[in-house]
Motif scaffolding. Structure first.
Motif, PDB file in Angstrom:
ATOM      1  N   ASN A 170      67.902 -11.271  24.895  1.00  0.00           N
ATOM      2  CA  ASN A 170      67.652 -10.053  24.117  1.00  0.00           C
ATOM      3  C   ASN A 170      66.194  -9.610  24.117  1.00  0.00           C
ATOM      4  O   ASN A 170      65.781  -8.831  23.269  1.00  0.00           O
ATOM      5  CB  ASN A 170      68.162 -10.196  22.688  1.00  0.00           C
ATOM      6  N   ILE A 171      65.413 -10.096  25.084  1.00  0.00           N
ATOM      7  CA  ILE A 171      64.012  -9.704  25.203  1.00  0.00           C
ATOM      8  C   ILE A 171      63.809  -9.037  26.564  1.00  0.00           C
ATOM      9  O   ILE A 171      64.055  -9.666  27.595  1.00  0.00           O
ATOM     10  CB  ILE A 171      63.075 -10.925  25.067  1.00  0.00           C
ATOM     11  N   PRO A 172      63.364  -7.767  26.585  1.00  0.00           N
ATOM     12  CA  PRO A 172      63.113  -7.100  27.865  1.00  0.00           C
ATOM     13  C   PRO A 172      61.930  -7.752  28.588  1.00  0.00           C
ATOM     14  O   PRO A 172      60.882  -7.983  27.992  1.00  0.00           O
ATOM     15  CB  PRO A 172      62.768  -5.668  27.472  1.00  0.00           C
ATOM     16  N   VAL A 173      62.120  -8.046  29.856  1.00  0.00           N
ATOM     17  CA  VAL A 173      61.055  -8.621  30.679  1.00  0.00           C
ATOM     18  C   VAL A 173      60.471  -7.472  31.507  1.00  0.00           C
ATOM     19  O   VAL A 173      60.979  -7.145  32.572  1.00  0.00           O
ATOM     20  CB  VAL A 173      61.597  -9.750  31.582  1.00  0.00           C
ATOM     21  N   LEU A 174      59.417  -6.869  30.980  1.00  0.00           N
ATOM     22  CA  LEU A 174      58.848  -5.667  31.587  1.00  0.00           C
ATOM     23  C   LEU A 174      57.691  -6.003  32.519  1.00  0.00           C
ATOM     24  O   LEU A 174      56.568  -5.510  32.368  1.00  0.00           O
ATOM     25  CB  LEU A 174      58.412  -4.686  30.497  1.00  0.00           C
ATOM     26  N   LEU A 175      57.963  -6.836  33.497  1.00  0.00           N
ATOM     27  CA  LEU A 175      56.986  -7.211  34.515  1.00  0.00           C
ATOM     28  C   LEU A 175      57.474  -6.678  35.853  1.00  0.00           C
ATOM     29  O   LEU A 175      58.613  -6.933  36.252  1.00  0.00           O
ATOM     30  CB  LEU A 175      56.843  -8.729  34.584  1.00  0.00           C
ATOM     31  N   GLU A 176      56.612  -5.932  36.528  1.00  0.00           N
ATOM     32  CA  GLU A 176      57.014  -5.314  37.794  1.00  0.00           C
ATOM     33  C   GLU A 176      57.490  -6.349  38.817  1.00  0.00           C
ATOM     34  O   GLU A 176      58.446  -6.112  39.546  1.00  0.00           O
ATOM     35  CB  GLU A 176      55.859  -4.495  38.371  1.00  0.00           C
ATOM     36  N   ASN A 177      56.851  -7.505  38.842  1.00  0.00           N
ATOM     37  CA  ASN A 177      57.250  -8.522  39.824  1.00  0.00           C
ATOM     38  C   ASN A 177      58.577  -9.190  39.479  1.00  0.00           C
ATOM     39  O   ASN A 177      59.137  -9.896  40.309  1.00  0.00           O
ATOM     40  CB  ASN A 177      56.148  -9.562  40.017  1.00  0.00           C
ATOM     41  N   ARG A 178      59.105  -8.982  38.279  1.00  0.00           N
ATOM     42  CA  ARG A 178      60.420  -9.513  37.905  1.00  0.00           C
ATOM     43  C   ARG A 178      61.518  -8.455  37.999  1.00  0.00           C
ATOM     44  O   ARG A 178      62.692  -8.736  37.836  1.00  0.00           O
ATOM     45  CB  ARG A 178      60.387 -10.054  36.466  1.00  0.00           C
ATOM     46  N   ALA A 179      61.125  -7.210  38.240  1.00  0.00           N
ATOM     47  CA  ALA A 179      62.087  -6.107  38.317  1.00  0.00           C
ATOM     48  C   ALA A 179      62.846  -6.155  39.638  1.00  0.00           C
ATOM     49  O   ALA A 179      62.330  -6.599  40.658  1.00  0.00           O
ATOM     50  CB  ALA A 179      61.377  -4.771  38.173  1.00  0.00           C
ATOM     51  N   ARG A 180      64.078  -5.693  39.562  1.00  0.00           N
ATOM     52  CA  ARG A 180      64.932  -5.614  40.748  1.00  0.00           C
ATOM     53  C   ARG A 180      64.861  -4.188  41.280  1.00  0.00           C
ATOM     54  O   ARG A 180      64.983  -3.227  40.523  1.00  0.00           O
ATOM     55  CB  ARG A 180      66.359  -5.968  40.322  1.00  0.00           C
ATOM     56  N   LYS A 181      64.639  -4.047  42.580  1.00  0.00           N
ATOM     57  CA  LYS A 181      64.606  -2.726  43.206  1.00  0.00           C
ATOM     58  C   LYS A 181      66.038  -2.211  43.370  1.00  0.00           C
ATOM     59  O   LYS A 181      66.904  -2.968  43.788  1.00  0.00           O
ATOM     60  CB  LYS A 181      63.891  -2.777  44.538  1.00  0.00           C
ATOM     61  N   LEU A 182      66.253  -0.953  43.052  1.00  0.00           N
ATOM     62  CA  LEU A 182      67.575  -0.354  43.114  1.00  0.00           C
ATOM     63  C   LEU A 182      67.697   0.618  44.271  1.00  0.00           C
ATOM     64  O   LEU A 182      66.759   1.354  44.570  1.00  0.00           O
ATOM     65  CB  LEU A 182      67.877   0.394  41.806  1.00  0.00           C
ATOM     66  N   ASP A 183      68.862   0.631  44.886  1.00  0.00           N
ATOM     67  CA  ASP A 183      69.186   1.657  45.856  1.00  0.00           C
ATOM     68  C   ASP A 183      69.675   2.884  45.097  1.00  0.00           C
ATOM     69  O   ASP A 183      70.055   2.793  43.928  1.00  0.00           O
ATOM     70  CB  ASP A 183      70.300   1.180  46.797  1.00  0.00           C
ATOM     71  N   LEU A 184      69.704   4.031  45.743  1.00  0.00           N
ATOM     72  CA  LEU A 184      70.145   5.263  45.069  1.00  0.00           C
ATOM     73  C   LEU A 184      71.557   5.147  44.521  1.00  0.00           C
ATOM     74  O   LEU A 184      71.844   5.674  43.444  1.00  0.00           O
ATOM     75  CB  LEU A 184      70.055   6.449  46.036  1.00  0.00           C
ATOM     76  N   ASP A 185      72.431   4.445  45.219  1.00  0.00           N
ATOM     77  CA  ASP A 185      73.812   4.329  44.754  1.00  0.00           C
ATOM     78  C   ASP A 185      73.967   3.356  43.590  1.00  0.00           C
ATOM     79  O   ASP A 185      75.018   3.289  42.970  1.00  0.00           O
ATOM     80  CB  ASP A 185      74.740   3.942  45.907  1.00  0.00           C
ATOM     81  N   GLU A 186      72.927   2.600  43.253  1.00  0.00           N
ATOM     82  CA  GLU A 186      72.983   1.658  42.147  1.00  0.00           C
ATOM     83  C   GLU A 186      72.497   2.239  40.827  1.00  0.00           C
ATOM     84  O   GLU A 186      72.642   1.612  39.784  1.00  0.00           O
ATOM     85  CB  GLU A 186      72.112   0.425  42.454  1.00  0.00           C
ATOM     86  N   LEU A 187      71.894   3.416  40.869  1.00  0.00           N
ATOM     87  CA  LEU A 187      71.369   4.011  39.643  1.00  0.00           C
ATOM     88  C   LEU A 187      72.514   4.358  38.697  1.00  0.00           C
ATOM     89  O   LEU A 187      73.511   4.936  39.120  1.00  0.00           O
ATOM     90  CB  LEU A 187      70.564   5.270  39.963  1.00  0.00           C
ATOM     91  N   PRO A 188      72.362   4.007  37.408  1.00  0.00           N
ATOM     92  CA  PRO A 188      73.420   4.335  36.452  1.00  0.00           C
ATOM     93  C   PRO A 188      73.528   5.841  36.247  1.00  0.00           C
ATOM     94  O   PRO A 188      72.543   6.556  36.346  1.00  0.00           O
ATOM     95  CB  PRO A 188      72.982   3.628  35.166  1.00  0.00           C
ATOM     96  N   GLY A 189      74.765   6.284  35.967  1.00  0.00           N
ATOM     97  CA  GLY A 189      75.096   7.680  35.768  1.00  0.00           C
ATOM     98  C   GLY A 189      74.122   8.417  34.977  1.00  0.00           C
ATOM     99  O   GLY A 189      73.841   9.490  34.912  1.00  0.00           O
TER     100      GLY A 189
END
Length: 62
Positions: free
Chosen positions: A43-62
């Motif tokens: 329940n804690i957001p991990v707002l570190l760029e190096n821990r973020a997952r890169k998304l493809d265009l088709d993975e973006l939520p509606g």
């Protein structure tokens, strides 16, 4: 216990300072502009760029 909706409203993407969107299915906070998904761990957001997952265009939520 889920992440507080008020918290999601006030936190921003650490890269572009834009709004983050909650993706409950993947338990992540998503920046549509940078196409990054930040994990939420215990329940804690991990707002570190190096821990973020890169998304493809088709993975973006509606």
């Amino acid at each position: 216990m889920a992440i507080d909706a008020k918290l999601v409203e006030i936190i921003a993407c650490p890269v572009c300072k834009g709004k983050l969107q909650l993706d409950r299915e993947h338990n992540e906070l998503v920046c549509r502009f940078d196409r990054l998904a930040y994990p939420i761990t215990e329940n804690i957001p991990v707002l570190l760029e190096n821990r973020a997952r890169k998304l493809d265009l088709d993975e973006l939520p509606g």
